[in-house]
Design an enzyme around this catalytic site. Structure first.
Site, PDB file in Angstrom:
ATOM      1  N   ASP A   1      24.954   6.005  -5.439  1.00 59.91           N
ATOM      2  CA  ASP A   1      25.595   7.216  -6.307  1.00 59.91           C
ATOM      3  C   ASP A   1      24.445   7.934  -7.119  1.00 59.91           C
ATOM      4  OD1 ASP A   1      27.763   6.348  -5.522  1.00 59.91           O
ATOM      5  OD2 ASP A   1      28.664   5.780  -7.082  1.00 59.91           O
ATOM      6  N   HIS A   2      24.454   9.146  -7.252  1.00 59.22           N
ATOM      7  CA  HIS A   2      23.645   9.764  -8.287  1.00 59.22           C
ATOM      8  C   HIS A   2      24.216   9.676  -9.799  1.00 59.22           C
ATOM      9  CE1 HIS A   2      21.461  12.744 -10.495  1.00 59.22           C
ATOM     10  NE2 HIS A   2      20.650  12.930  -9.310  1.00 59.22           N
ATOM     11  N   ALA A   3      23.460   9.170 -10.646  1.00 61.64           N
ATOM     12  CA  ALA A   3      24.343   9.037 -11.973  1.00 61.64           C
ATOM     13  C   ALA A   3      24.912   9.852 -12.596  1.00 61.64           C
ATOM     14  CB  ALA A   3      23.172   8.357 -12.907  1.00 61.64           C
ATOM     15  N   MET A   4      24.175  11.236 -12.562  1.00 61.82           N
ATOM     16  CA  MET A   4      24.577  12.613 -13.050  1.00 61.82           C
ATOM     17  C   MET A   4      25.588  13.519 -12.151  1.00 61.82           C
ATOM     18  SD  MET A   4      23.009  11.739 -15.586  1.00 61.82           S
ATOM     19  CE  MET A   4      23.328  13.077 -16.762  1.00 61.82           C
TER      20      MET A   4
ATOM     21  N   PHE B   1      27.858  12.481  -4.874  1.00 58.08           N
ATOM     22  CA  PHE B   1      26.551  12.372  -4.402  1.00 58.08           C
ATOM     23  C   PHE B   1      26.300  11.166  -3.918  1.00 58.08           C
ATOM     24  CE2 PHE B   1      22.054  13.233  -4.359  1.00 58.08           C
ATOM     25  CZ  PHE B   1      21.838  14.608  -4.135  1.00 58.08           C
TER      26      PHE B   1
END
Length: 404
Positions: free
Chosen positions: A241-244, A248
Site C-alpha cells: 500500500d501507499h500510505a497517502m 495504490f
C-alpha cells in the site's frame, strides 16, 4: 526463449563520438557501488581503467558464472580495461601516481583513511594533479563519528530508515530485494562526477567528491521522509500500500495479484466506471482520497469482491481500457524476456555472446558494452600510458574553446 540484443548499427556506433570520449577514469573500487559508478561512465564512452590488487576484486568469486567468469563481476565492470597494482609495493605506488597524473577521474570506495595509510590520499593525488576528480564512495562519508565504520548494503538500508518502511507491519522491517544501498550511491557518484567535470571546465580545478551510502538512501525517502519531518507520524511498513493514496497497491483477482495505482479523482472515477462502482463517487466513505484512506480495509474488500470476477489478464485489460495505471506482478524472467522487455531491449549481448543487463541510457554518445577485463589483461598497456605527457587542463571535450 529469445534474448533481445542491442541492434544499433555497429558502423554508426563506431563512427559516433562518445559523450565522455577522451576522459580517462581510474577505477580503484571493488564489488558494487564504485564499480557501478565507473561502469556508467564507461557506458558513456569514458576510457575506464580498473585497477585491481594482484588477487583481484572479491566480486570475481560471486556467481552465477559464464565460461568460468563471474557474471556479477562482468555486469559492473564491462567496457573497462584492467590492470593489477599492489599499492603496498613502492614500485607499483610510483606507477599508480604516474597514472594519476594522466587521468581525469579516480573512483574509490575504500574505508576512509585506507588511502592515506597507503600514501595515496585524495589530498596527495590532487596535489600532483590539481584537475583530478576524486570520487569517494563510503558507508557514512569521509567525516563524522561513523566515517570509519564498515558498511554493506543491508547496513545502509537499516541505518537510513528505508528498511523500517519496507515490508508488512506483521513481519517487520525488510531489506529491499536489490542492493539499493550500493546502487543509489553509485548513481549519485556518477552524477556528481559528471557535475565536477562540468565545473572543472570553467574553474580549471578538480575536487574530492564525498558520497555516502547513508546520505544517498536518506535522500530518496521522498514522502516518508517528508512525513517524518513535517508531521508527528512515524512512518511504518505498509506492505504494497501507499500510505497517502488509495487505491495504490496490489489487489487480488481470481488468479493472482493486480497492481492498481490511482493518484487523483479523475483516475478514481475511471476505476469506478470500469468495475461498476460508480456509487462510490457519491458515497462519503469513498468519494475522496482522505475518505478512502480512512476506510482502506473496507475499500479493499469491495474492490477485491469485484476483482474476484476477473482473471488478472482480464482485469488488467479492463483497467487499461479505462486509462487506469495497472500491471501484473511480473517475475524477473518475465520482465527480462517478456514482450515489453524485448521491445525496450533491456538485455544486451557482448562480443563473446555474454548476455548482460543493458544500460537504460539512450543517447547518441553512449557506447555498446564490451567484455569486462580479465585480471591484469591490460598490464601491457601501462608503459604506453606512462609515455604520454601528464595532462594539462582537462581532456579535449572539456577544454575551453580558445585552448583547442
Amino acid at each position: 526463449m529469445t534474448t533481445p540484443t542491442n541492434t544499433a548499427d555497429p558502423d554508426h556506433a563506431a563512427s559516433q563520438k562518445k559523450s565522455l570520449e577522451g576522459i580517462r577514469v581510474l577505477d580503484m573500487s571493488r564489488v558494487l557501488a564504485g564499480p557501478f559508478c565507473a561502469s556508467i561512465l564507461a557506458d558513456l564512452g569514458a576510457d575506464v581503467i580498473k585497477i585491481e590488487s594482484p588477487w583481484g576484486d572479491d566480486s570475481r568469486a560471486v556467481g552465477p558464472f559464464f565460461n568460468g567468469e563471474s557474471a556479477y563481476y562482468r555486469l559492473f565492470n564491462r567496457s573497462k580495461k584492467g590492470i593489477t597494482l599492489d599499492l603496498k609495493n613502492p614500485t607499483d605506488v610510483s606507477t599508480f601516481l604516474e597514472l594519476v597524473k594522466r587521468a581525469d577521474v579516480l573512483i574509490e570506495n575504500f574505508r576512509p583513511g585506507v588511502m592515506t595509510k597507503l600514501g595515496v590520499s585524495p589530498e596527495q593525488l590532487l596535489a600532483i594533479n590539481p584537475q583530478l576528480i576524486v570520487t569517494s564512495i563510503s558507508g557514512f562519508g569521509q567525516t563524522g563519528s561513523m566515517a570509519k565504520a564498515p558498511a554493506y548494503d543491508i547496513v545502509a538500508q537499516a541505518m537510513s530508515g528505508l528498511m523500517s518502511v519496507t515490508g508488512h507491519d506483521v513481519t517487520g522491517p525488510t531489506r529491499v530485494g536489490v542492493s539499493l544501498g550500493d546502487l543509489i550511491p553509485g548513481l549519485y557518484g556518477a552524477i556528481a562526477t559528471l557535475g565536477a567535470l562540468a565545473e572543472r571546465a570553467h574553474s580549471h580545478q578538480g575536487q574530492h567528491v564525498d558520497i555516502a551510502m547513508f546520505d544517498s538512501l536518506v535522500s530518496i525517502l521522498e514522502s516518508v521522509g517528508m512525513r517524518a519531518v513535517h508531521t508527528d507520524e512515524e512512518p511504518k511498513p505498509e506492505g504494497n500500500d501507499h500510505a497517502m493514496t488509495v487505491p495504490f497497491s496490489t489487489y487480488q483477482a481470481s488468479d493472482g495479484p493486480v497492481v492498481i495505482a490511482v493518484l487523483n479523482e479523475k483516475l478514481f472515477g475511471n476505476l469506478a466506471t470500469a468495475f461498476d462502482l460508480d456509487y462510490m463517487l457519491e458515497d462519503p466513505r469513498f468519494n475522496s482520497n482522505d475518505a478512502r484512506r480512512d476506510n482502506r480495509a473496507l475499500f479493499r474488500d469491495l474492490l477485491e469482491e469485484k476483482l474476484s470476477q476477473y482473471t488478472t489478464s482480464e482485469a488488467i485489460a479492463l483497467l487499461r481500457e479505462h486509462g487506469v495505471p495497472t500491471s501484473p506482478v511480473q517475475s524477473v524472467s518475465e520482465a527480462l524476456h517478456g514482450p515489453i522487455g524485448q521491445e525496450r531491449q533491456v538485455l544486451a549481448k557482448e562480443a563473446d555472446d555474454f548476455t548482460t543487463l543493458a544500460s537504460p541510457i539512450r543517447l547518441t554518445g553512449s557506447a555498446a558494452p564490451s567484455p569486462a577485463p580479465k585480471l591484469g589483461e591490460h598490464n601491457h598497456l601501462i608503459e604506453s600510458w606512462l609515455a604520454e605527457p601528464p595532462r594539462g587542463f582537462a581532456s579535449a571535450p572539456y577544454r575551453k574553446k580558445e585552448e583547442q
